[in-house]
Design a protein around this motif. Structure first.
Motif, short mmCIF file in Angstrom:
data_model
loop_
_atom_site.label_atom_id
_atom_site.label_comp_id
_atom_site.label_asym_id
_atom_site.label_seq_id
_atom_site.Cartn_x
_atom_site.Cartn_y
_atom_site.Cartn_z
N LYS A 287 0.93 -1.34 -0.04
CA LYS A 287 -0.04 0.00 -0.13
C LYS A 287 0.70 1.14 0.01
O LYS A 287 0.48 2.26 -0.65
CB LYS A 287 -1.05 -0.08 1.11
N GLN A 290 2.11 1.57 -3.24
CA GLN A 290 0.81 2.19 -4.39
C GLN A 290 0.98 3.60 -4.19
O GLN A 290 0.50 4.35 -5.29
CB GLN A 290 -0.24 1.25 -4.11
N GLU A 301 3.22 -0.52 -10.16
CA GLU A 301 2.51 -1.69 -10.36
C GLU A 301 1.71 -1.66 -11.64
O GLU A 301 0.66 -1.33 -11.87
CB GLU A 301 1.33 -1.89 -9.36
N LYS A 306 -0.11 -5.64 -10.76
CA LYS A 306 -1.18 -5.70 -10.19
C LYS A 306 -2.07 -6.84 -10.25
O LYS A 306 -2.39 -7.43 -9.12
CB LYS A 306 -2.38 -4.51 -10.77
N ASP A 307 -2.18 -7.63 -11.15
CA ASP A 307 -2.94 -9.04 -11.23
C ASP A 307 -2.05 -9.80 -10.27
O ASP A 307 -2.73 -10.60 -9.52
CB ASP A 307 -2.89 -9.53 -12.66
N CYS A 309 -0.08 -9.38 -7.66
CA CYS A 309 -0.56 -8.90 -6.22
C CYS A 309 -1.95 -9.27 -5.83
O CYS A 309 -2.27 -9.82 -4.85
CB CYS A 309 -0.15 -7.59 -5.92
N ASP A 310 -2.91 -8.88 -6.79
CA ASP A 310 -4.35 -9.28 -6.27
C ASP A 310 -4.64 -10.54 -5.95
O ASP A 310 -5.05 -10.97 -5.28
CB ASP A 310 -5.14 -8.59 -7.29
N GLU A 313 -3.32 -11.93 -2.86
CA GLU A 313 -3.92 -11.57 -1.83
C GLU A 313 -5.25 -12.40 -1.34
O GLU A 313 -5.92 -12.32 -0.36
CB GLU A 313 -4.53 -9.97 -1.91
N LYS A 314 -5.52 -13.13 -2.25
CA LYS A 314 -6.44 -14.05 -2.07
C LYS A 314 -6.20 -15.27 -1.16
O LYS A 314 -6.81 -16.19 -0.37
CB LYS A 314 -7.06 -15.05 -3.11
N SER A 317 -0.78 -12.28 0.96
CA SER A 317 -0.47 -10.94 0.41
C SER A 317 0.61 -11.01 -0.47
O SER A 317 1.48 -12.04 -0.66
CB SER A 317 0.19 -10.02 1.65
#
Length: 366
Positions: A287, A290, A301, A306-307, A309-310, A313-314, A317
Motif C-alpha cells: 500500500k 501504491q 504496479e 497488479k494482477d 499481487c491481487d 492477496e486471495k 499478501s
C-alpha cells in the motif's frame, strides 16, 4: 588453494520490502539471495582476457593504464571494468604481484528460453563474482579476504560505475540468505575514494549508516515468486522518484515514514516468528508503494504486477519487488497447497511462477 583455475558463484537477489526508501540513510529494507547465480571462472593465461557467454563477447583483451581498457567498446562492460580495476588496485595496495588471467562469466539470472531478465540484480552479482575471483586467484593460501572486504570493494566498484544505489543487491550476493539492510552513505564513500584513493583505509573503517544483519522468516511462512515477462527499466523509475523527492518534500517524507513503519513491522514479525504479521506487513508495504506510485506518477504496479499481487492477496499478501514497472512480484502465503492454487491462477493470467529458493550462502569459491 591451487590458483591455476577457480570458479566463483554469486547469487542474485530479490527485494522483499523497503524499495526506494532504502536509498535514503537510516531506512531499512529486507532483501534475499536466490539460487540463481553469476559464475566467474578464472585461470592463468598469457594475456588478460574476458569472455561473457550470455553477451556473445569472447576473448576480449584488456590492460590497465589509469583505468581498465578493453580491446573493444561495449557499455555492458562498465561494471566489470570497474570491478577489475578495484580488485587489482586492492591487491597492489597489499603488495601482491599481479598475474595475467583469463576470466569467463556466465549468468543464470535471465530466462532460459527468451534471455529476458528477471530483475535479480545481475550487475551486483557480476561485480561480486569478478572481485572475489580476482582476489582469490591471487591469494593462494597466503591471504583470505573477509566477506566484509568483498562487500565494501564491490560496493565501491558498483558505486564508481553507477554513482548511486543502496548496495542491498550487493549485500545479498555477498552474504546470502535473508538480510535486514540499511544503506551506507554513498556520497561519503565517493568522497573518500576521490580524496584519499587508498582502498585499504576506506575498507577498514566503519561506513556511516551501514547495517547488514542476517534474519530468519517465520517457520510457517512461504515465499513464492512470480514473473511478469516484462523487463523493468530501473533508471527511469529512479529518476521519477528523485523528481518526486525534489518537488514534493512533504509527500516524500510521508513515504519514508510509512515505509519505515511497514519494514520495521516485517522485521519484528520475523523476530516473533509470526507469519500472520509477516503477511500483514507485506500488504502494508504494498500500500505504501501504491501511494508512492500514484503521488510520483511512477506506475510501479503495471497491470501484470497488479494482477499478480491481487491474486496473491486471495491467499495471503503480495507486492512488487524492486523498482517495479515489470520484472517480478512476490507473495507471502502459508502452505504448499495454497502455492499450487496460486500458481494456477497466475498461469491463467499469463504470470510465470519461478521456482526460486533462498540461497543460504552468498558468494562461494570452488
Amino acid at each position: 588453494m591451487d590458483n591455476s583455475c577457480l570458479k566463483v558463484k554469486a547469487p542474485g537477489k530479490l527485494m522483499i520490502a523497503g524499495e526506494y526508501a532504502v536509498l535514503e540513510e537510516n531506512q531499512k529494507a529486507v532483501v534475499i539471495a536466490v539460487n540463481r547465480y553469476i559464475t566467474a571462472e578464472i585461470e592463468k593465461n598469457k594475456e588478460n582476457s574476458i569472455t561473457i557467454l550470455n553477451m556473445d563477447l569472447k576473448d576480449i583483451t584488456w590492460h590497465i593504464d589509469k583505468e581498465v581498457e578493453f580491446s573493444i567498446f561495449d557499455s555492458r562492460l562498465e561494471f566489470i571494468k570497474n570491478a577489475i580495476f578495484i580488485a587489482i588496485k586492492y591487491l597492489k595496495e597489499n603488495f601482491i604481484t599481479i598475474k595475467t588471467f583469463k576470466l569467463k562469466i556466465e549468468s543464470e539470472l535471465n530466462d532460459d528460453m527468451t534471455n529476458k531478465k528477471y530483475g535479480l540484480g545481475s550487475s551486483a552479482a557480476i561485480v561480486v563474482s569478478v572481485i572475489s575471483a580476482i582476489l582469490s586467484f591471487h591469494s593462494g593460501k597466503k591471504v583470505e579476504y573477509s566477506l566484509d572486504e568483498i562487500f565494501k570493494l564491490s560496493a565501491i566498484a558498483h558505486l564508481k560505475t553507477q554513482k548511486s544505489g543502496s548496495g542491498a543487491d550487493i549485500a545479498a550476493a555477498v552474504y546470502g540468505g535473508w538480510i535486514e539492510y540499511s544503506a551506507f552513505n554513498g556520497k561519503w564513500v565517493l568522497d573518500k575514494l576521490y580524496n584519499n584513493k587508498n582502498l585499504m583505509k576506506i575498507v577498514k573503517i566503519p561506513w556511516p549508516n551501514l547495517l547488514i544483519n542476517k534474519i530468519s522468516p517465520p517457520e510457517s511462512l512461504k515465499l513464492v515468486i512470480g514473473w511478469t515477462k516484462k523487463p523493468a527499466k530501473t533508471v527511469p523509475m529512479i529518476e521519477k522518484f528523485q523528481y518526486f523527492k525534489e518537488r514534493n518534500r512533504k509527500g516524500y517524507n510521508n513515504f519514508l515514514r510509512e515505509s519505515s513503519i511497514a519494514v520495521d513491522k516485517l522485521i519484528y514479525s520475523f523476530n516473533e516468528n509470526n507469519y500472520k504479521k509477516s503477511i500483514d506487513s507485506l500488504m502494508k508495504n504494498r500500500k505504501v508503494l501504491q501511494k508512492l506510485s500514484h503521488d510520483a506518477k511512477m506506475n510501479i504496479e503495471i497491470d501484470k504486477l497488479k494482477d499478480l499481487c491481487d491474486i496473491a492477496e486471495k491467499f495471503g499478501s503480495g507486492k512488487s519487488s524492486g523498482a517495479g514497472g515489470g520484472d517480478c512480484g512476490i507473495a507471502f502465503i502459508k502452505s504448499e497447497e495454497q502455492a499450487k492454487e496460486l500458481y494456477e491462477l497466475w498461469k491463467e493470467n499469463d504470470i510465470i511462477s519461478l521456482n526460486l529458493k533462498i540461497s543460504k550462502n552468498g558468494v562461494s569459491i570452488n
